[in-house]
Design a protein around this motif. Structure first.
Motif, short mmCIF file in Angstrom:
data_model
loop_
_atom_site.label_atom_id
_atom_site.label_comp_id
_atom_site.label_asym_id
_atom_site.label_seq_id
_atom_site.Cartn_x
_atom_site.Cartn_y
_atom_site.Cartn_z
N LEU A 83 0.83 -1.20 0.00
CA LEU A 83 0.00 0.00 0.00
C LEU A 83 0.87 1.25 0.00
O LEU A 83 0.60 2.20 -0.75
CB LEU A 83 -0.92 -0.01 1.22
N ALA A 84 1.91 1.25 0.81
CA ALA A 84 2.80 2.41 0.85
C ALA A 84 3.45 2.66 -0.51
O ALA A 84 3.54 3.81 -0.97
CB ALA A 84 3.87 2.19 1.91
N VAL A 85 3.89 1.60 -1.16
CA VAL A 85 4.49 1.73 -2.49
C VAL A 85 3.50 2.31 -3.49
O VAL A 85 3.84 3.19 -4.29
CB VAL A 85 5.02 0.37 -2.98
N ALA A 86 2.26 1.81 -3.45
CA ALA A 86 1.24 2.32 -4.38
C ALA A 86 1.05 3.83 -4.18
O ALA A 86 0.98 4.60 -5.16
CB ALA A 86 -0.07 1.58 -4.18
N LEU A 87 0.95 4.27 -2.93
CA LEU A 87 0.74 5.69 -2.65
C LEU A 87 1.93 6.54 -3.10
O LEU A 87 1.77 7.60 -3.72
CB LEU A 87 0.48 5.89 -1.16
N ILE A 88 3.13 6.05 -2.81
CA ILE A 88 4.33 6.82 -3.15
C ILE A 88 4.57 6.83 -4.65
O ILE A 88 4.89 7.87 -5.25
CB ILE A 88 5.55 6.27 -2.39
N HIS A 89 4.41 5.68 -5.30
CA HIS A 89 4.60 5.63 -6.75
C HIS A 89 3.60 6.53 -7.46
O HIS A 89 3.95 7.27 -8.40
CB HIS A 89 4.47 4.18 -7.23
N ASN A 90 2.35 6.51 -7.01
CA ASN A 90 1.34 7.41 -7.60
C ASN A 90 1.71 8.87 -7.38
O ASN A 90 1.48 9.71 -8.25
CB ASN A 90 -0.04 7.12 -7.00
N TYR A 91 2.26 9.18 -6.21
CA TYR A 91 2.67 10.56 -5.96
C TYR A 91 3.69 11.03 -6.99
O TYR A 91 3.58 12.14 -7.54
CB TYR A 91 3.26 10.67 -4.54
N PHE A 92 4.70 10.20 -7.27
CA PHE A 92 5.73 10.61 -8.21
C PHE A 92 5.21 10.66 -9.66
O PHE A 92 5.70 11.46 -10.47
CB PHE A 92 6.94 9.68 -8.11
N LEU A 93 4.25 9.82 -9.99
CA LEU A 93 3.73 9.79 -11.36
C LEU A 93 2.65 10.84 -11.63
O LEU A 93 2.37 11.15 -12.78
CB LEU A 93 3.16 8.41 -11.66
N GLU A 94 2.07 11.37 -10.57
CA GLU A 94 0.95 12.30 -10.74
C GLU A 94 1.39 13.56 -11.47
O GLU A 94 2.41 14.17 -11.14
CB GLU A 94 0.38 12.67 -9.37
N LYS A 95 0.63 13.95 -12.49
CA LYS A 95 0.93 15.15 -13.27
C LYS A 95 -0.31 16.02 -13.32
O LYS A 95 -1.44 15.51 -13.32
CB LYS A 95 1.31 14.77 -14.71
N PRO A 96 -0.13 17.32 -13.40
CA PRO A 96 -1.30 18.19 -13.58
C PRO A 96 -1.95 17.94 -14.93
O PRO A 96 -1.27 17.64 -15.92
CB PRO A 96 -0.72 19.60 -13.48
N PHE A 97 -3.27 18.03 -14.98
CA PHE A 97 -3.99 17.82 -16.22
C PHE A 97 -3.68 18.95 -17.20
O PHE A 97 -3.71 20.13 -16.83
CB PHE A 97 -5.50 17.76 -15.96
N VAL A 98 -3.38 18.59 -18.43
CA VAL A 98 -3.14 19.58 -19.48
C VAL A 98 -4.30 19.52 -20.46
O VAL A 98 -4.48 18.53 -21.18
CB VAL A 98 -1.80 19.31 -20.21
N ALA A 99 -5.10 20.57 -20.47
CA ALA A 99 -6.28 20.60 -21.34
C ALA A 99 -5.86 21.05 -22.75
O ALA A 99 -5.34 22.14 -22.94
CB ALA A 99 -7.32 21.55 -20.78
N LYS A 100 -6.11 20.18 -23.73
CA LYS A 100 -5.77 20.50 -25.13
C LYS A 100 -7.01 20.84 -25.95
O LYS A 100 -6.90 21.09 -27.15
CB LYS A 100 -5.04 19.32 -25.76
N GLY A 101 -8.17 20.82 -25.31
CA GLY A 101 -9.40 21.14 -26.02
C GLY A 101 -9.85 20.02 -26.94
O GLY A 101 -9.42 18.88 -26.84
#
Length: 357
Positions: A83-101
């Motif tokens: 569970l800890a790995v899932a939370l930490i890995h998701n933290y590093f992979l998370e990116k802000p959404f880029v809206a391209k329309g």
């Protein structure tokens, strides 16, 4: 892209862990033991394998809570390393959404309302009167039928089809090739043996935080709703039939099939290639082993295996005996033959006794 940087102490706070060592160390990524670098965090789930950490470049390791020392590494002690790995890995992979329309080569029908921050890729098709929330990604080749509603932060991957009037919640992910809302399998047979289609006029409703794998099929209801409730995780190649209700946080593993009008409680786990018949209820926290086939109602917490599914312990015992059946059969035949011979001898002696009287 800017690289994330976070201290070990902050990572431990993120997962409810405890630091042993230098909590001020800066971490910039996650990687498995085999490839982790100096500034990565890695993990070890089994304390019996601590020797894997020897002579490695990385400094920081997520470990079970009862590991106090490991070759001088900085430790993040946690109760559930996965569970800890899932939370930490998701933290590093998370990116802000880029809206391209909406891409010029995508199609959007009349009366559809799209959020201000969306990305609709080329060759995606959106029907009439569709409602799409914020930060939604619709990938190439996806087809969204008329009057569909899609919530915020949802991803519809390439070549997904969502039929008309279905409702998709927030933070949903639907992977390539999946079909949501195709007709359920319903026919009535007349006196000639010909099959008359029963109209399938309901919808599919998918709750928040649901993930559906590739090439799954979720059938629309005959009337009312087929409902995948919040938090469900559905693997590739799963079939959910019409009017099924899948409770919160259920796990349906690859090639599972659920027949029509069956209901699942919360946190049910169905192993790979497992199945249920229709019109039954499977209670909360039921676990069904791979290839198990459930034919009747099941109480909360039942553990099942086999076809037809029975209590898991009984099934495990029966499975252990199965390989021994040829030897058991040979022994039974041998013993039966010996019993016949013995019975013949006894009968012969009885007959002699009768003759001497």
């Amino acid at each position: 892209m800017d690289q994330k940087e976070i201290t070990v102490e902050a990572l431990a706070d993120l997962v409810g862990g405890r630091v042993v060592g230098n909590g001020a160390k800066k971490i910039t990524g996650f990687a498995p033991i085999e490839t982790a670098g100096l500034d990565d965090v890695t993990f070890l789930a089994d304390k019996k394998r601590l020797s894997l950490l020897a002579d490695k470049e990385f400094d920081t390791v997520i470990v079970p809570h009862d590991v106090e020392e490991a070759f001088g590494k900085i430790l993040i002690q946690v109760r559930n390393p996965y569970l800890a790995v899932a939370l930490i890995h998701n933290y590093f992979l998370e990116k802000p959404f880029v809206a391209k329309g909406v891409h010029p080569r995508a199609f959007v029908g009349e009366g559809s309302r799209l959020g201000k921050e969306v990305t609709v890729a080329p060759m995606a098709v959106i029907g009439d009167n569709v409602t799409i929330g914020e930060r939604v990604l619709i990938e190439s080749g996806a087809v969204i039928g008329d009057n569909v509603s899609i919530g915020d932060d949802t991803v519809i991957h390439a070549n997904v089809t969502v039929y008309k009037e279905c409702v998709i919640g927030n933070r949903v992910s639907i992977h390539s090739g999946t079909v949501v809302g195709s007709d359920g399998y319903g026919y009535a047979t007349d006196e000639k043996g010909e099959h008359v289609k029963r109209p399938q006029t309901g919808i599919v409703r998918i709750g928040d935080d649901v993930e559906i794998g590739a090439n799954a099929c979720i059938d629309r209801a005959a009337y009312g709703e087929t409902h995948i409730k919040a938090g469900g995780k559905i693997d590739n190649l799963v079939h959910v039939a019409h009017n099924v209700v899948v409770g919160e946080n259920c796990l349906l593993v690859a090639q599972t099939g659920i027949a029509g009008s069956t209901t699942l409680g919360r946190n049910v786990v169905m192993g790979g290639q497992s199945a249920s018949s229709g019109h039954i209820h499977i209670g909360d926290r039921v676990m069904i082993a791979g290839r198990g086939a459930v034919h009747n109602d099941q109480p909360d917490g039942a553990l099942l295996g086999g076809t037809p599914a029975i209590d898991f312990k009984q099934w495990a015992k029966a499975s252990a005996v199965f390989n021994k059946l040829p030897a058991l059969q040979a022994a039974v035949r041998k013993n039966s033959k010996a019993i016949k011979q013995l019975q013949g001898s006894v009968d012969g002696e009885d007959n002699k006794g009768e003759s001497g009287k």
